[in-house]
Design an enzyme around this catalytic site. Structure first.
Site, PDB file in Angstrom:
ATOM      1  N   ASP A 119      -2.733  -5.002   1.732  1.00  0.00           N
ATOM      2  CA  ASP A 119      -1.534  -4.762   2.524  1.00  0.00           C
ATOM      3  C   ASP A 119      -1.759  -5.250   3.960  1.00  0.00           C
ATOM      4  OD1 ASP A 119       1.023  -2.523   2.136  1.00  0.00           O
ATOM      5  OD2 ASP A 119       0.535  -3.223   4.161  1.00  0.00           O
ATOM      6  N   HIS A 171       1.067   0.951  -4.377  1.00  0.00           N
ATOM      7  CA  HIS A 171       0.078   0.992  -3.307  1.00  0.00           C
ATOM      8  C   HIS A 171      -1.173   1.673  -3.879  1.00  0.00           C
ATOM      9  CE1 HIS A 171       3.015   0.376   0.128  1.00  0.00           C
ATOM     10  NE2 HIS A 171       3.840   0.806  -0.809  1.00  0.00           N
ATOM     11  N   HIS A 195       6.037  -2.626  -6.637  1.00  0.00           N
ATOM     12  CA  HIS A 195       4.620  -2.641  -6.247  1.00  0.00           C
ATOM     13  C   HIS A 195       4.076  -1.229  -6.244  1.00  0.00           C
ATOM     14  CE1 HIS A 195       7.128  -2.422  -2.608  1.00  0.00           C
ATOM     15  NE2 HIS A 195       6.185  -1.656  -2.086  1.00  0.00           N
ATOM     16  N   ASN A 225       6.818   3.510  -3.887  1.00  0.00           N
ATOM     17  CA  ASN A 225       8.033   3.940  -3.203  1.00  0.00           C
ATOM     18  C   ASN A 225       9.216   3.266  -3.889  1.00  0.00           C
ATOM     19  OD1 ASN A 225       6.452   5.329  -1.303  1.00  0.00           O
ATOM     20  ND2 ASN A 225       6.212   3.483  -0.057  1.00  0.00           N
ATOM     21  N   GLN A 262      11.280   2.536   0.157  1.00  0.00           N
ATOM     22  CA  GLN A 262      10.838   1.212  -0.284  1.00  0.00           C
ATOM     23  C   GLN A 262      11.383   0.166   0.689  1.00  0.00           C
ATOM     24  OE1 GLN A 262      12.160   0.157  -4.231  1.00  0.00           O
ATOM     25  NE2 GLN A 262      11.030  -1.786  -4.241  1.00  0.00           N
TER      26      GLN A 262
HETATM   27  P1  AMP Z   1       7.038  -0.332   0.628  1.00  0.00           P
HETATM   28  O1  AMP Z   1       7.437   0.100   2.013  1.00  0.00           O
HETATM   29  O2  AMP Z   1       6.592   0.750  -0.271  1.00  0.00           O
HETATM   30  O3  AMP Z   1       8.123  -1.204   0.028  1.00  0.00           O
HETATM   31  O4  AMP Z   1       5.756  -1.251   0.818  1.00  0.00           O
HETATM   32  C1  AMP Z   1       5.807  -2.560   1.251  1.00  0.00           C
HETATM   33  C2  AMP Z   1       4.445  -2.885   1.794  1.00  0.00           C
HETATM   34  O5  AMP Z   1       4.333  -4.293   1.862  1.00  0.00           O
HETATM   35  C3  AMP Z   1       4.174  -2.356   3.199  1.00  0.00           C
HETATM   36  O6  AMP Z   1       3.043  -1.501   3.162  1.00  0.00           O
HETATM   37  C4  AMP Z   1       3.915  -3.613   4.014  1.00  0.00           C
HETATM   38  O7  AMP Z   1       2.912  -3.439   4.975  1.00  0.00           O
HETATM   39  C5  AMP Z   1       3.505  -4.604   2.943  1.00  0.00           C
HETATM   40  N1  AMP Z   1       3.732  -6.008   3.234  1.00  0.00           N
HETATM   41  C6  AMP Z   1       4.875  -6.589   3.650  1.00  0.00           C
HETATM   42  N2  AMP Z   1       4.719  -7.921   3.746  1.00  0.00           N
HETATM   43  C7  AMP Z   1       3.436  -8.184   3.377  1.00  0.00           C
HETATM   44  C8  AMP Z   1       2.662  -9.372   3.260  1.00  0.00           C
HETATM   45  N3  AMP Z   1       3.177 -10.577   3.560  1.00  0.00           N
HETATM   46  N4  AMP Z   1       1.378  -9.267   2.847  1.00  0.00           N
HETATM   47  C9  AMP Z   1       0.854  -8.053   2.563  1.00  0.00           C
HETATM   48  N5  AMP Z   1       1.536  -6.906   2.616  1.00  0.00           N
HETATM   49  C10 AMP Z   1       2.806  -6.963   3.044  1.00  0.00           C
END
Ligand code: AMP
Length: 116
Positions: free
Chosen positions: A31, A104, A102, A89, A96
């Site tokens: 992440d 985590h 995805h 999420n 989300q």
């Molecule tokens: P969520 O908020 O559960 O949808 O999680 C999305 C996650 O994606 C967050 O923890 C972000 O930090 C992560 N994220 C967004 N863009 C990227 C990226 N380009 N590379 C790695 N992680 C990312």
């Protein structure tokens, strides 16, 4: 592939990510904004918007089973011998922010409970 989906682009190597595991069905990468010493996202290559978009089909059930079966292998590869947390999420109330399913995988420190 969804043209504007950032996680589809990561799966297709159109944009860079620190990939820790990948196979024909899933990709796991660190992440960008880690919430713990280890914070990896586990995604399917197939664009599925969220857990709420999983079909009760053999293909989706098999894909989810594969994702869950790989968790312990990925966690072990990241040194998470003391345990970890797996979170997905879902939707607005679930907070989300990226519309590609995805999980985590978070670890490397003790977690708190309840979340959120
Ligand atoms: P969520 O908020 O559960 O949808 O999680 C999305 C996650 O994606 C967050 O923890 C972000 O930090 C992560 N994220 C967004 N863009 C990227 C990226 N380009 N590379 C790695 N992680 C990312």
């Amino acid at each position: 592939m969804e043209r504007e989906c950032i996680f589809c682009k990561i799966a297709d190597k159109e944009i860079p990510a620190d990939i820790v595991y990948e196979d024909e069905e899933i990709v796991c990468f660190r992440d960008l904004a880690p919430q713990a010493p280890v914070h990896v996202l586990i995604i399917p290559r197939e664009h599925i918007a969220s857990l709420d978009d999983i079909a009760d089909s053999a293909a989706h059930v098999g894909l989810l089973g594969h994702m869950m079966a790989k968790v312990k292998e990925v966690a072990a590869g990241l040194g998470l011998s003391n345990g970890y947390r797996l979170v997905s999420n879902c939707g607005k109330d679930g907070l989300q922010t990226v519309g590609h399913l995805h999980f985590h995988l978070i670890g490397g420190r003790g977690m708190g409970w309840p979340p959120g």
